[in-house]
Design a protein around this motif. Structure first.
Motif, PDB file in Angstrom:
ATOM      1  N   ILE A  11       2.807  -2.047  -1.116  1.00  0.00           N
ATOM      2  CA  ILE A  11       2.095  -1.972   0.113  1.00  0.00           C
ATOM      3  C   ILE A  11       2.187  -3.013   1.202  1.00  0.00           C
ATOM      4  CG2 ILE A  11      -0.061  -1.008   0.987  1.00  0.00           C
ATOM      5  CD1 ILE A  11      -1.140  -0.565  -1.949  1.00  0.00           C
ATOM      6  N   LEU A  30       3.333 -14.103   3.336  1.00  0.00           N
ATOM      7  CA  LEU A  30       3.325 -15.080   2.479  1.00  0.00           C
ATOM      8  C   LEU A  30       3.202 -14.637   1.075  1.00  0.00           C
ATOM      9  CD1 LEU A  30       2.704 -18.184   1.428  1.00  0.00           C
ATOM     10  CD2 LEU A  30       0.286 -17.338   1.626  1.00  0.00           C
ATOM     11  N   ASP A  31       4.278 -14.904   0.266  1.00  0.00           N
ATOM     12  CA  ASP A  31       4.272 -14.115  -0.943  1.00  0.00           C
ATOM     13  C   ASP A  31       4.912 -14.984  -2.023  1.00  0.00           C
ATOM     14  OD1 ASP A  31       4.355 -10.789  -1.802  1.00  0.00           O
ATOM     15  OD2 ASP A  31       5.180 -12.203  -3.162  1.00  0.00           O
ATOM     16  N   LYS A  32       4.229 -15.106  -3.177  1.00  0.00           N
ATOM     17  CA  LYS A  32       4.652 -15.858  -4.210  1.00  0.00           C
ATOM     18  C   LYS A  32       6.023 -15.435  -5.003  1.00  0.00           C
ATOM     19  CE  LYS A  32       2.719 -17.809  -8.682  1.00  0.00           C
ATOM     20  NZ  LYS A  32       1.454 -17.621  -9.472  1.00  0.00           N
ATOM     21  N   LEU A  33       6.312 -14.191  -4.862  1.00  0.00           N
ATOM     22  CA  LEU A  33       7.446 -13.565  -5.141  1.00  0.00           C
ATOM     23  C   LEU A  33       7.375 -13.343  -6.807  1.00  0.00           C
ATOM     24  CD1 LEU A  33      10.408 -14.600  -2.956  1.00  0.00           C
ATOM     25  CD2 LEU A  33       9.069 -12.282  -2.814  1.00  0.00           C
ATOM     26  N   GLY A  56       5.037 -18.555  -1.151  1.00  0.00           N
ATOM     27  CA  GLY A  56       4.186 -19.658  -1.740  1.00  0.00           C
ATOM     28  C   GLY A  56       2.955 -18.748  -2.259  1.00  0.00           C
ATOM     29  N   ASP A  57       2.025 -19.478  -2.779  1.00  0.00           N
ATOM     30  CA  ASP A  57       0.764 -18.894  -3.405  1.00  0.00           C
ATOM     31  C   ASP A  57      -0.227 -19.125  -2.536  1.00  0.00           C
ATOM     32  OD1 ASP A  57      -1.309 -18.720  -5.285  1.00  0.00           O
ATOM     33  OD2 ASP A  57       0.111 -19.390  -6.935  1.00  0.00           O
ATOM     34  N   ALA A  80      -2.018  -9.692  -1.330  1.00  0.00           N
ATOM     35  CA  ALA A  80      -1.477 -10.275  -2.591  1.00  0.00           C
ATOM     36  C   ALA A  80      -2.353 -10.298  -3.846  1.00  0.00           C
ATOM     37  CB  ALA A  80      -1.119 -11.823  -2.187  1.00  0.00           C
ATOM     38  N   GLU A  82      -2.363  -9.465  -8.415  1.00  0.00           N
ATOM     39  CA  GLU A  82      -1.718  -8.928  -9.588  1.00  0.00           C
ATOM     40  C   GLU A  82      -2.366  -7.329  -9.750  1.00  0.00           C
ATOM     41  OE1 GLU A  82       0.428  -9.801 -11.733  1.00  0.00           O
ATOM     42  OE2 GLU A  82       0.871 -11.777 -11.015  1.00  0.00           O
ATOM     43  N   SER A  83      -1.470  -6.305  -9.819  1.00  0.00           N
ATOM     44  CA  SER A  83      -1.921  -4.985  -9.508  1.00  0.00           C
ATOM     45  C   SER A  83      -1.794  -3.802 -10.662  1.00  0.00           C
ATOM     46  CB  SER A  83      -1.134  -4.404  -8.017  1.00  0.00           C
ATOM     47  OG  SER A  83       0.311  -4.438  -8.505  1.00  0.00           O
ATOM     48  N   THR A  98      -4.923 -15.228  -9.481  1.00  0.00           N
ATOM     49  CA  THR A  98      -4.590 -14.890  -8.306  1.00  0.00           C
ATOM     50  C   THR A  98      -5.609 -13.964  -7.652  1.00  0.00           C
ATOM     51  OG1 THR A  98      -2.195 -14.886  -8.749  1.00  0.00           O
ATOM     52  CG2 THR A  98      -3.058 -13.237  -7.085  1.00  0.00           C
ATOM     53  N   SER A 131      -8.539  -3.434  -1.145  1.00  0.00           N
ATOM     54  CA  SER A 131      -8.952  -3.549  -2.666  1.00  0.00           C
ATOM     55  C   SER A 131      -8.596  -2.096  -3.067  1.00  0.00           C
ATOM     56  CB  SER A 131     -10.392  -4.147  -2.709  1.00  0.00           C
ATOM     57  OG  SER A 131     -10.766  -4.143  -4.017  1.00  0.00           O
ATOM     58  N   TYR A 158      -7.867  -5.893 -14.611  1.00  0.00           N
ATOM     59  CA  TYR A 158      -7.311  -5.621 -13.248  1.00  0.00           C
ATOM     60  C   TYR A 158      -8.678  -5.246 -12.377  1.00  0.00           C
ATOM     61  CZ  TYR A 158      -5.790  -3.231  -8.945  1.00  0.00           C
ATOM     62  OH  TYR A 158      -5.654  -2.785  -7.822  1.00  0.00           O
ATOM     63  N   ASN A 188      -1.851   4.568  -4.524  1.00  0.00           N
ATOM     64  CA  ASN A 188      -0.745   4.813  -3.485  1.00  0.00           C
ATOM     65  C   ASN A 188       0.252   5.011  -4.085  1.00  0.00           C
ATOM     66  OD1 ASN A 188      -1.019   2.690  -0.645  1.00  0.00           O
ATOM     67  ND2 ASN A 188      -3.026   3.046  -1.793  1.00  0.00           N
ATOM     68  N   GLN A 193       7.793   1.466  -4.138  1.00  0.00           N
ATOM     69  CA  GLN A 193       7.033   0.983  -5.325  1.00  0.00           C
ATOM     70  C   GLN A 193       7.608   0.538  -6.283  1.00  0.00           C
ATOM     71  OE1 GLN A 193       3.935   4.051  -6.356  1.00  0.00           O
ATOM     72  NE2 GLN A 193       2.544   2.552  -6.877  1.00  0.00           N
TER      73      GLN A 193
HETATM   74  P1  NAD Z   1       2.182  -5.201  -5.860  1.00  0.00           P
HETATM   75  O1  NAD Z   1       2.087  -5.714  -7.350  1.00  0.00           O
HETATM   76  O2  NAD Z   1       3.417  -4.196  -5.411  1.00  0.00           O
HETATM   77  O3  NAD Z   1       2.569  -6.391  -4.850  1.00  0.00           O
HETATM   78  C1  NAD Z   1       1.520  -7.530  -4.805  1.00  0.00           C
HETATM   79  C2  NAD Z   1       2.328  -8.699  -4.337  1.00  0.00           C
HETATM   80  O4  NAD Z   1       1.516 -10.093  -4.257  1.00  0.00           O
HETATM   81  C3  NAD Z   1       3.809  -9.143  -4.801  1.00  0.00           C
HETATM   82  O5  NAD Z   1       4.790  -9.064  -3.723  1.00  0.00           O
HETATM   83  C4  NAD Z   1       3.612 -10.306  -5.453  1.00  0.00           C
HETATM   84  O6  NAD Z   1       4.614 -11.150  -5.542  1.00  0.00           O
HETATM   85  C5  NAD Z   1       2.495 -11.055  -4.667  1.00  0.00           C
HETATM   86  N1  NAD Z   1       1.877 -11.901  -5.160  1.00  0.00           N
HETATM   87  C6  NAD Z   1       1.119 -11.952  -6.312  1.00  0.00           C
HETATM   88  N2  NAD Z   1       0.386 -12.977  -6.541  1.00  0.00           N
HETATM   89  C7  NAD Z   1       0.601 -13.987  -5.524  1.00  0.00           C
HETATM   90  C8  NAD Z   1       0.049 -15.102  -5.253  1.00  0.00           C
HETATM   91  N3  NAD Z   1      -0.735 -15.802  -6.108  1.00  0.00           N
HETATM   92  N4  NAD Z   1       0.301 -15.532  -3.995  1.00  0.00           N
HETATM   93  C9  NAD Z   1       1.086 -14.948  -3.190  1.00  0.00           C
HETATM   94  N5  NAD Z   1       1.571 -13.696  -3.409  1.00  0.00           N
HETATM   95  C10 NAD Z   1       1.257 -13.161  -4.884  1.00  0.00           C
HETATM   96  O7  NAD Z   1       0.979  -4.553  -5.226  1.00  0.00           O
HETATM   97  P2  NAD Z   1       0.709  -3.441  -4.259  1.00  0.00           P
HETATM   98  O8  NAD Z   1       0.690  -2.140  -5.035  1.00  0.00           O
HETATM   99  O9  NAD Z   1       1.687  -3.670  -3.107  1.00  0.00           O
HETATM  100  O10 NAD Z   1      -0.931  -3.808  -3.956  1.00  0.00           O
HETATM  101  C11 NAD Z   1      -1.168  -4.381  -2.864  1.00  0.00           C
HETATM  102  C12 NAD Z   1      -2.710  -4.565  -2.956  1.00  0.00           C
HETATM  103  O11 NAD Z   1      -3.422  -3.172  -2.744  1.00  0.00           O
HETATM  104  C13 NAD Z   1      -3.228  -5.276  -4.268  1.00  0.00           C
HETATM  105  O12 NAD Z   1      -4.408  -6.085  -3.755  1.00  0.00           O
HETATM  106  C14 NAD Z   1      -4.155  -3.873  -5.033  1.00  0.00           C
HETATM  107  O13 NAD Z   1      -4.944  -4.455  -5.725  1.00  0.00           O
HETATM  108  C15 NAD Z   1      -4.145  -3.031  -3.902  1.00  0.00           C
HETATM  109  N6  NAD Z   1      -4.427  -1.629  -4.439  1.00  0.00           N
HETATM  110  C16 NAD Z   1      -3.202  -1.059  -4.720  1.00  0.00           C
HETATM  111  C17 NAD Z   1      -3.065   0.281  -4.927  1.00  0.00           C
HETATM  112  C18 NAD Z   1      -1.740   1.016  -5.406  1.00  0.00           C
HETATM  113  O14 NAD Z   1      -1.872   2.206  -5.842  1.00  0.00           O
HETATM  114  N7  NAD Z   1      -0.764   0.094  -5.374  1.00  0.00           N
HETATM  115  C19 NAD Z   1      -4.064   0.869  -4.798  1.00  0.00           C
HETATM  116  C20 NAD Z   1      -5.562   0.267  -4.559  1.00  0.00           C
HETATM  117  C21 NAD Z   1      -5.445  -0.800  -4.111  1.00  0.00           C
END
Ligand code: NAD
Ligand code: TYD
Length: 354
Positions: A11, A30-33, A56-57, A80, A82-83, A98, A131, A158, A188, A193
């Motif tokens: 997202i 800013l992303d930890k990758l 970075g974190d 950012a 864990e999702s 995280t 969220s 989670y 989403n 994705q």
């Molecule tokens: P994703 O897992 O695709 O991406 C998460 C990103 O955060 C990654 O690029 C990862 O490298 C980075 N990251 C993880 N730990 C980190 C840290 N300690 N410091 C910096 N970067 C860090 O997740 P997404 O699907 O893009 O979701 C984004 C947000 O939306 C999340 O907060 C998730 O809870 C929320 N969300 C997602 C959905 C969905 O359907 N995907 C639905 C509701 C809410």
């Protein structure tokens, strides 16, 4: 300049691409990758002077503080995390680190920076926390969709970690006055994705000729939201959302998992038919259910429509077709993702299911 945490994720990267196509403000990602962060999602911005990437974190207070002050950030959009629910079941530690501790440290860095801003800039500063609807727990078939005042009843590691982060964000507003807004969105789907989540996983497994794993009876319901609709909603909340409030964002689009998988198979049958003419639906396989699997999520998105005039623009039919087309047309992206840690994850999660 805005700071987007988790900007290389699904997202976050869609949000940055969408933001830069609408606004002239610059963006720092800013992303930890982690395994979910993919800079390839942002390849189109490589030579865009408005975009900067920093690995970075969010829990690295020194780094975050330096980014905030050096770049005079006026808004933080916090994706950012864990999702993935299944990963949280296999190991919750990273989720606590995280989603809870990381969000706490990010809030503290933002609070220190915001407290030192001149009055007008402090008033304009925003912390937008992204969220999920999963913090509300599971709905029965007859229950009304989640409103913003629904009780928090998270059921997975989670969702519990996201619920904790929501509470921290709320408290930093009420206790310290930090100008926050929180959004709780539904599932989403769309381009970029990571293929551990249902829709891209099924598209890619179908094309590979692999079984399409349906957890349990496949009658669990999710409210699917096309990612660019979500990005537009976040832009609205950032611009005009009321401080300290939460906004539910959903697609008005409840679907049972089995229906979603059938819809993907029908699209693939049309757009990329199998050589032998058989439907991809023949690959559907029921596997052991997810422990504690929430039965139904559904969002009541009337508040954001009433207050900010936002409604999703994609139907499930249009959004799903765009998504399937995108995965068909982006074989390089798929290949890059599939050659990484993803394979280990697939082995860990699926080999013991039958
Ligand atoms: P994703 O897992 O695709 O991406 C998460 C990103 O955060 C990654 O690029 C990862 O490298 C980075 N990251 C993880 N730990 C980190 C840290 N300690 N410091 C910096 N970067 C860090 O997740 P997404 O699907 O893009 O979701 C984004 C947000 O939306 C999340 O907060 C998730 O809870 C929320 N969300 C997602 C959905 C969905 O359907 N995907 C639905 C509701 C809410
Ligand atoms: P997922 O995409 O993991 O999102 P979430 O768990 O956050 O809702 O899963 C969406 C739904 O699809 C969920 O009910 C679990 C189900 N599912 C399967 O049936 N098979 C799978 O292989 C996956 C990954 C998910």
């Amino acid at each position: 300049m805005i700071l987007v945490t988790g900007g290389a994720g699904f997202i976050g990267s869609n949000f940055i691409l969408d933001w830069l196509s609408h606004a002239d403000t610059s963006v720092i990602a800013l992303d930890k990758l982690t395994y979910a962060g993919n800079l390839g999602n942002l390849a189109a911005l490589t030579s865009d002077p408005r975009f900067t990437f920093v690995q970075g974190d969010i829990g690295d207070t020194g780094l975050v503080s330096q980014l905030l002050s050096t770049h005079q950030i006026h808004a933080v959009v916090h994706f950012a995390a864990e999702s993935h629910v299944d990963r949280s079941i296999h190991g919750a530690e990273d989720f606590i680190q995280t989603n809870i501790l990381g969000t706490f440290r990010l809030l503290e860095a933002c609070r220190a920076y915001w407290a030192g801003l001149p009055k007008a800039e402090a008033a304009a500063f925003r912390f937008l926390h992204v969220s999920t609807d999963e913090v509300f727990g599971s709905l029965s078939a007859e229950a009304a969709p989640f409103t913003e005042t629904h009780l928090y009843e998270p059921n997975s590691p989670y969702s519990a970690s996201k619920a904790a982060s929501d509470h921290l964000v709320r408290a930093w507003h009420h206790t310290y006055g930090l100008p926050v807004v929180t959004t709780n969105c539904s599932n989403n789907y769309g381009p970029y994705q990571f293929p551990e989540k249902l829709i891209p996983l099924v598209i890619l497994k179908a094309l590979a000729g692999d079984p399409l794993p349906i957890y349990g009876d496949g009658q669990q319901i999710r409210d699917w939201l096309f990612v660019t609709d979500h990005c537009a909603a976040i832009r609205e909340v950032l611009a005009r959302g009321t401080l300290g409030e939460t906004y539910n964002i959903g697609g008005w689009n409840e679907q049972a998992n089995l229906s979603v998988v059938h819809a993907i198979c029908e699209l693939l049958d049309r757009l990329s038919p199998r050589a032998n003419g058989a439907s991809y639906a023949h690959q559907i396989t029921h596997v052991a259910d997810r422990p504690g699997h929430d039965r139904r999520y559904a969002i009541d998105a009337r508040k954001i429509e009433r207050e900010l005039g936002w409604r999703p623009s994609e139907t499930f039919e249009t959004g799903l077709e765009k998504t399937v087309q995108w995965y068909l047309q982006n074989a390089d992206w798929v290949q890059n993702v599939q050659s990484g840690t993803y394979r280990d994850w697939v082995r860990q999660n699926y080999t013991e299911r039958s």
